[in-house]
Scaffold this active site. Structure first.
Site, PDB file in Angstrom:
ATOM      1  N   ARG A 117       3.763   0.698   1.329  1.00  0.00           N
ATOM      2  CA  ARG A 117       3.917   0.948  -0.271  1.00  0.00           C
ATOM      3  C   ARG A 117       5.454   0.738  -0.738  1.00  0.00           C
ATOM      4  O   ARG A 117       5.668   0.217  -1.932  1.00  0.00           O
ATOM      5  CB  ARG A 117       3.782   2.505  -0.523  1.00  0.00           C
ATOM      6  CG  ARG A 117       2.001   2.495  -0.442  1.00  0.00           C
ATOM      7  CD  ARG A 117       1.532   4.083  -0.534  1.00  0.00           C
ATOM      8  NE  ARG A 117       0.224   4.268  -0.805  1.00  0.00           N
ATOM      9  CZ  ARG A 117      -0.461   5.317  -0.321  1.00  0.00           C
ATOM     10  NH1 ARG A 117       0.153   6.280   0.601  1.00  0.00           N
ATOM     11  NH2 ARG A 117      -1.852   5.357  -0.382  1.00  0.00           N
ATOM     12  N   ARG A 135      -9.495  12.447   1.531  1.00  0.00           N
ATOM     13  CA  ARG A 135      -8.812  13.454   0.512  1.00  0.00           C
ATOM     14  C   ARG A 135      -9.924  13.386  -0.535  1.00  0.00           C
ATOM     15  O   ARG A 135     -10.317  12.289  -0.817  1.00  0.00           O
ATOM     16  CB  ARG A 135      -7.552  13.380   0.177  1.00  0.00           C
ATOM     17  CG  ARG A 135      -6.510  13.816   1.050  1.00  0.00           C
ATOM     18  CD  ARG A 135      -5.204  13.917   0.758  1.00  0.00           C
ATOM     19  NE  ARG A 135      -4.654  12.699   0.277  1.00  0.00           N
ATOM     20  CZ  ARG A 135      -3.566  12.416  -0.623  1.00  0.00           C
ATOM     21  NH1 ARG A 135      -3.015  13.262  -1.191  1.00  0.00           N
ATOM     22  NH2 ARG A 135      -3.041  11.232  -0.710  1.00  0.00           N
ATOM     23  N   ASP A 149       3.548   4.621   4.183  1.00  0.00           N
ATOM     24  CA  ASP A 149       4.796   4.651   3.416  1.00  0.00           C
ATOM     25  C   ASP A 149       5.599   3.390   3.311  1.00  0.00           C
ATOM     26  O   ASP A 149       6.147   3.327   2.060  1.00  0.00           O
ATOM     27  CB  ASP A 149       5.254   5.897   3.747  1.00  0.00           C
ATOM     28  CG  ASP A 149       4.385   7.486   3.943  1.00  0.00           C
ATOM     29  OD1 ASP A 149       3.658   7.091   3.221  1.00  0.00           O
ATOM     30  OD2 ASP A 149       4.762   8.076   4.959  1.00  0.00           O
ATOM     31  N   HIS A 186       4.960  12.740   6.441  1.00  0.00           N
ATOM     32  CA  HIS A 186       3.823  11.782   5.795  1.00  0.00           C
ATOM     33  C   HIS A 186       3.123  12.573   4.934  1.00  0.00           C
ATOM     34  O   HIS A 186       1.794  12.662   4.679  1.00  0.00           O
ATOM     35  CB  HIS A 186       3.067  11.205   6.687  1.00  0.00           C
ATOM     36  CG  HIS A 186       2.232  10.368   6.678  1.00  0.00           C
ATOM     37  ND1 HIS A 186       2.332   9.101   5.687  1.00  0.00           N
ATOM     38  CD2 HIS A 186       0.730  10.211   6.734  1.00  0.00           C
ATOM     39  CE1 HIS A 186       1.196   8.353   5.544  1.00  0.00           C
ATOM     40  NE2 HIS A 186       0.285   9.294   5.995  1.00  0.00           N
TER      41      HIS A 186
END
Length: 315
Positions: free
Chosen positions: A150, A78, A147, A174
């Site tokens: 974190r 990204r 996830d 996600h």
């Protein structure tokens, strides 16, 4: 075990971590270019795993043959302002091609999909496997472990917990607001409303924070590699040690079927045959229920996009 896109940011790091794993006997590293160089570098490390590099499409079949686990962090990272959905046009074709190769060369392997957008790329793999008559929903996993990692980190920092003993269930999908950390289910821990909102936002958009911090020159490669290796470790315990393990993952699931959702991330029991049990979500707080309600229409769109991509490519 085969790692696709092994010369990339996630691929190199996860290969390094798995090279030192005591249950890994062999690593097949594949990429369009530079995989043999990465393999040679890793092969000098004094652990038992044998490492072989494979370059280019002509060597893809050889890289996959005999693999018990295939790890897929392929695709472009990204960039600032880019969502996981923006990645779809680029990464969908890459994942479809690899899924085809898996179906032809190691159809019984555990497939671990890291390539974003996971909400759509996992359905792409499922549809391709169906085309080749080898789809086993118990062995196809969207890796959502970052996830959880974190959530464990941020909550432990907020509440002064031992992060090594913290294991938070994260459900949904996600990407962004489809990520739902179940903070209300952490034993013996309470939060203020502002802490819940702040932590949830931090967990949902942690990836965006990394992209911004790297000034658009990278995404969450190191933490993703660590999280991916953690998930693969669970699979290795199940496959090699014949254990039943618990992990969150995005899979074809009955959990949200009543809401028209075919793929959903939740806590699973996994053994050497794949998913053994889909653990119930338990009681959600009002805040979490609202997140769930908002997540459902987003997941529907994401899943349909993946399914339709394969259907249209057959035309």
């Amino acid at each position: 075990m085969m790692i696709y896109s092994a010369a990339g940011g996630i691929g190199q790091s996860i290969s390094l971590i798995l090279k030192k794993h005591p249950l890994v006997d062999e690593l097949a590293l594949y990429d369009i270019v530079n995989a043999p160089g990465v393999a040679t570098d890793l092969s000098h490390i004094n652990t038992k795993a044998k490492v072989t590099g494979y370059n280019g499409v002509k060597e893809l079949d050889a890289a996959l043959t005999g693999s018990d686990i295939v790890v897929v962090p392929a695709g472009v990272p990204r960039k600032p302002g880019m969502t996981r959905d923006d990645l779809f046009k680029i990464n969908a074709g890459i994942v479809k091609g690899l899924a085809t190769a898996i179906a032809k060369n190691c159809p019984k392997a555990f497939s671990c999909i890291i390539s974003n957008p996971v909400n759509s790329t996992v359905p792409i793999c499922a549809e391709v496997f169906k085309t080749y008559g080898c789809y086993n929903p118990k062995k196809l996993f969207g890796v959502t472990t970052l996830d959880v990692v974190r959530a464990n980190t941020f909550v432990s920092e907020c509440k002064g917990l031992d992060v090594t003993k913290t294991d938070i269930t994260v459900i949904g999908g996600h990407s962004g607001t489809t990520i739902i950390p179940l903070l209300s289910q952490i034993p013996g821990v309470t939060f203020t409303d502002s802490q819940i909102k702040s932590l949830t936002q931090h967990i949902q958009f942690g990836g965006d924070e990394v992209v911004k911090a790297k000034n658009g020159k990278g995404s969450a490669t190191l933490s993703m590699a660590y999280a991916g290796a953690c998930f693969v470790d669970k699979l290795l315990q199940a496959i090699v040690l014949n254990k039943t393990v618990t992990a969150c993952s995005y899979v074809e699931s009955p959990i949200a079927k009543a809401d028209g959702i075919r793929f959903f991330s939740s806590a699973l029991k996994i053994n050497k045959k794949g998913v053994q049990e889909y653990l119930p979500l338990g009681k959600l707080s009002e805040f979490e229920q609202n997140l769930y309600n908002e997540c459902i229409p987003q997941l529907k769109v994401n899943i349909e996009k993946g399914v339709n991509f394969v259907a249209q490519s057959k035309l």
